[in-house]
Design a protein around this motif. Structure first.
Motif, mmCIF file in Angstrom:
data_model
loop_
_atom_site.group_PDB
_atom_site.id
_atom_site.type_symbol
_atom_site.label_atom_id
_atom_site.label_comp_id
_atom_site.label_asym_id
_atom_site.label_seq_id
_atom_site.Cartn_x
_atom_site.Cartn_y
_atom_site.Cartn_z
ATOM 1 N N GLY A 140 0.780 -1.233 0.000
ATOM 2 C CA GLY A 140 0.000 0.000 0.000
ATOM 3 C C GLY A 140 0.805 1.273 0.000
ATOM 4 N N PHE A 141 2.108 1.175 -0.311
ATOM 5 C CA PHE A 141 2.890 2.396 -0.470
ATOM 6 C C PHE A 141 2.411 3.163 -1.704
ATOM 7 C CE2 PHE A 141 5.810 0.026 2.260
ATOM 8 C CZ PHE A 141 6.341 1.014 3.062
ATOM 9 N N ASN A 142 2.687 4.461 -1.728
ATOM 10 C CA ASN A 142 2.278 5.329 -2.838
ATOM 11 C C ASN A 142 3.393 5.630 -3.823
ATOM 12 O OD1 ASN A 142 0.881 6.597 -0.076
ATOM 13 N ND2 ASN A 142 -0.554 6.196 -1.743
ATOM 14 N N ALA A 143 4.637 5.444 -3.386
ATOM 15 C CA ALA A 143 5.780 5.842 -4.208
ATOM 16 C C ALA A 143 7.015 5.066 -3.767
ATOM 17 C CB ALA A 143 6.030 7.347 -4.088
ATOM 18 N N VAL A 144 8.073 5.222 -4.546
ATOM 19 C CA VAL A 144 9.353 4.562 -4.284
ATOM 20 C C VAL A 144 10.468 5.592 -4.322
ATOM 21 C CG1 VAL A 144 11.040 2.881 -5.164
ATOM 22 C CG2 VAL A 144 8.583 2.377 -5.306
ATOM 23 N N GLU A 145 11.456 5.467 -3.436
ATOM 24 C CA GLU A 145 12.721 6.194 -3.585
ATOM 25 C C GLU A 145 13.821 5.147 -3.715
ATOM 26 O OE1 GLU A 145 14.991 7.886 -0.348
ATOM 27 O OE2 GLU A 145 13.286 7.648 1.025
ATOM 28 N N ALA A 146 14.542 5.203 -4.816
ATOM 29 C CA ALA A 146 15.587 4.228 -5.118
ATOM 30 C C ALA A 146 16.944 4.835 -4.779
ATOM 31 C CB ALA A 146 15.530 3.825 -6.589
ATOM 32 N N ASP A 147 17.572 4.346 -3.716
ATOM 33 C CA ASP A 147 18.791 4.951 -3.202
ATOM 34 C C ASP A 147 20.018 4.577 -4.034
ATOM 35 O OD1 ASP A 147 20.263 6.530 -1.541
ATOM 36 O OD2 ASP A 147 20.226 5.167 0.182
ATOM 37 N N ASN A 148 21.024 5.434 -3.913
ATOM 38 C CA ASN A 148 22.346 5.253 -4.532
ATOM 39 C C ASN A 148 22.353 5.428 -6.047
ATOM 40 O OD1 ASN A 148 24.069 4.798 -2.195
ATOM 41 N ND2 ASN A 148 22.835 2.949 -1.898
ATOM 42 N N TYR A 149 21.424 6.232 -6.528
ATOM 43 C CA TYR A 149 21.428 6.654 -7.941
ATOM 44 C C TYR A 149 22.773 7.275 -8.310
ATOM 45 C CZ TYR A 149 19.137 9.024 -12.024
ATOM 46 O OH TYR A 149 18.738 9.472 -13.261
ATOM 47 N N ASP A 150 23.478 7.793 -7.306
ATOM 48 C CA ASP A 150 24.714 8.536 -7.549
ATOM 49 C C ASP A 150 25.970 7.675 -7.509
ATOM 50 O OD1 ASP A 150 24.742 7.962 -4.843
ATOM 51 O OD2 ASP A 150 25.239 9.999 -4.199
ATOM 52 N N THR A 151 25.872 6.356 -7.609
ATOM 53 C CA THR A 151 27.081 5.530 -7.549
ATOM 54 C C THR A 151 28.103 5.938 -8.613
ATOM 55 O OG1 THR A 151 25.950 3.825 -8.856
ATOM 56 C CG2 THR A 151 26.072 3.482 -6.477
ATOM 57 N N PHE A 152 27.625 6.396 -9.752
ATOM 58 C CA PHE A 152 28.562 6.774 -10.822
ATOM 59 C C PHE A 152 29.432 7.958 -10.428
ATOM 60 C CE2 PHE A 152 25.098 9.682 -11.571
ATOM 61 C CZ PHE A 152 25.692 10.830 -12.082
ATOM 62 N N THR A 153 28.964 8.803 -9.498
ATOM 63 C CA THR A 153 29.774 9.935 -9.057
ATOM 64 C C THR A 153 30.850 9.493 -8.073
ATOM 65 O OG1 THR A 153 28.393 10.542 -7.144
ATOM 66 C CG2 THR A 153 27.765 11.439 -9.293
ATOM 67 N N ARG A 154 30.648 8.378 -7.414
ATOM 68 C CA ARG A 154 31.589 7.890 -6.415
ATOM 69 C C ARG A 154 32.522 6.815 -6.961
ATOM 70 N NH1 ARG A 154 28.586 5.351 -3.066
ATOM 71 N NH2 ARG A 154 26.528 5.812 -3.922
ATOM 72 N N PHE A 155 32.133 6.225 -8.071
ATOM 73 C CA PHE A 155 32.963 5.192 -8.695
ATOM 74 C C PHE A 155 33.083 5.465 -10.201
ATOM 75 C CE2 PHE A 155 30.718 3.462 -5.040
ATOM 76 C CZ PHE A 155 31.778 3.069 -4.253
ATOM 77 N N PRO A 156 33.636 6.648 -10.545
ATOM 78 C CA PRO A 156 33.662 7.067 -11.949
ATOM 79 C C PRO A 156 34.603 6.250 -12.827
ATOM 80 C CG PRO A 156 34.918 8.599 -10.591
ATOM 81 C CD PRO A 156 34.203 7.674 -9.645
#
Length: 267
Positions: A140-156
């Motif tokens: 019954g959640f309304n939305a999702v937040e998907a964490d670590n979208y920024d991995t490319f900035t930390r492991f370029p």
């Protein structure tokens, strides 16, 4: 990991019944995807749920938790990294590896980074993450937040922004098919691309501290949920955005109310 849409409902074309990885093929069926309300009281409860304080309209909780009654609920998932000690839940070739074959870790959190460098691997990872999105919808959640979208900035040395966007688009398509809005987590570098990736709102850690709130506000038409972890960050966010964005300060461990270290403040 830095612990960094539109007003009204959006109608999203959904795919036919799925088998395996999320599909991007549209069908005649539609579902209504509703982003969170803007500029409201909210609470970041990914460390454990508790009764939302008076006035809170939006809550984010871990996918293994249950939604809070009577408010808009966002389901937190760790989509770009394996949880600590959970490497064994993934096929070995889906873990990012360095030139010597060793798994690449986010050492701040002791989490193995997932390998999203090819279409085939993106689809396999998305198939697994998609089951978590299904669970969020079923609860019954309304939305999702998907964490670590920024991995490319930390492991370029391994990952690029295009890898992140392609993988996130698979996830947002699947979330929309399930009637869930998809939130961008941090990653100011990709905020201008939010529409093409299918992102409906943003959950942003420390944009006051890092002076990024304006960029997210512009990209997401003020549909931004801010969490700060310091007095300075809260002051900066409130000074510029109290009348526009949803802002809360939490303790760094996001401990539930009643546990040691719990902190929650607002503007």
């Amino acid at each position: 990991m830095r612990v960094l849409s539109r007003r009204g409902p959006a109608v999203i074309a959904v795919a036919a019944a799925m088998v395996g990885a999320p599909s991007c093929a549209p069908s005649a069926a539609t579902v209504t995807v509703t982003p969170p309300p803007e500029h409201v009281g909210w609470d970041y409860q990914i460390g454990g749920g508790y009764t939302p304080p008076t006035g809170v309209k939006v809550v984010s909780r871990d996918r293994q938790d249950t939604p809070a009654p009577g408010v808009y609920n966002i389901c937190y998932i760790n989509a770009f990294q394996a949880q600590e000690h959970a490497e064994g839940d993934w096929a070995p070739d889906l873990l990012l590896r360095d030139a010597s074959g060793a798994v690449v870790y986010d050492k701040d959190w002791d989490e193995a980074v997932l390998d999203i460098r090819t279409d085939a691997k993106q689809e396999r990872i998305a198939a697994k993450v998609g089951t978590w999105i299904d669970e969020c919808a079923a609860k019954g959640f309304n939305a999702v937040e998907a964490d670590n979208y920024d991995t490319f900035t930390r492991f370029p040395d391994y990952l690029k922004g295009d890898h992140a966007k392609a993988f996130m688009k698979l996830l947002s398509t699947h979330a929309h098919e399930k009637g869930l809005a998809m939130g961008q987590k941090n990653t100011v570098e990709l905020a201008p691309d939010r529409a093409s990736v299918g992102l409906d709102f943003a959950v942003v850690e420390e944009c006051g501290q890092w002076k990024e709130c304006g960029e997210f506000a512009d990209a997401f038409d003020d549909n931004v949920l801010v969490v700060e972890y310091s007095a300075t960050g809260l002051s900066q966010a409130c000074m510029g955005w109290d009348g526009t964005l949803s802002i809360v300060r939490r303790d760094k461990d996001v401990a539930p109310k009643g546990e040691s270290g719990h902190l929650r403040q607002t503007c």
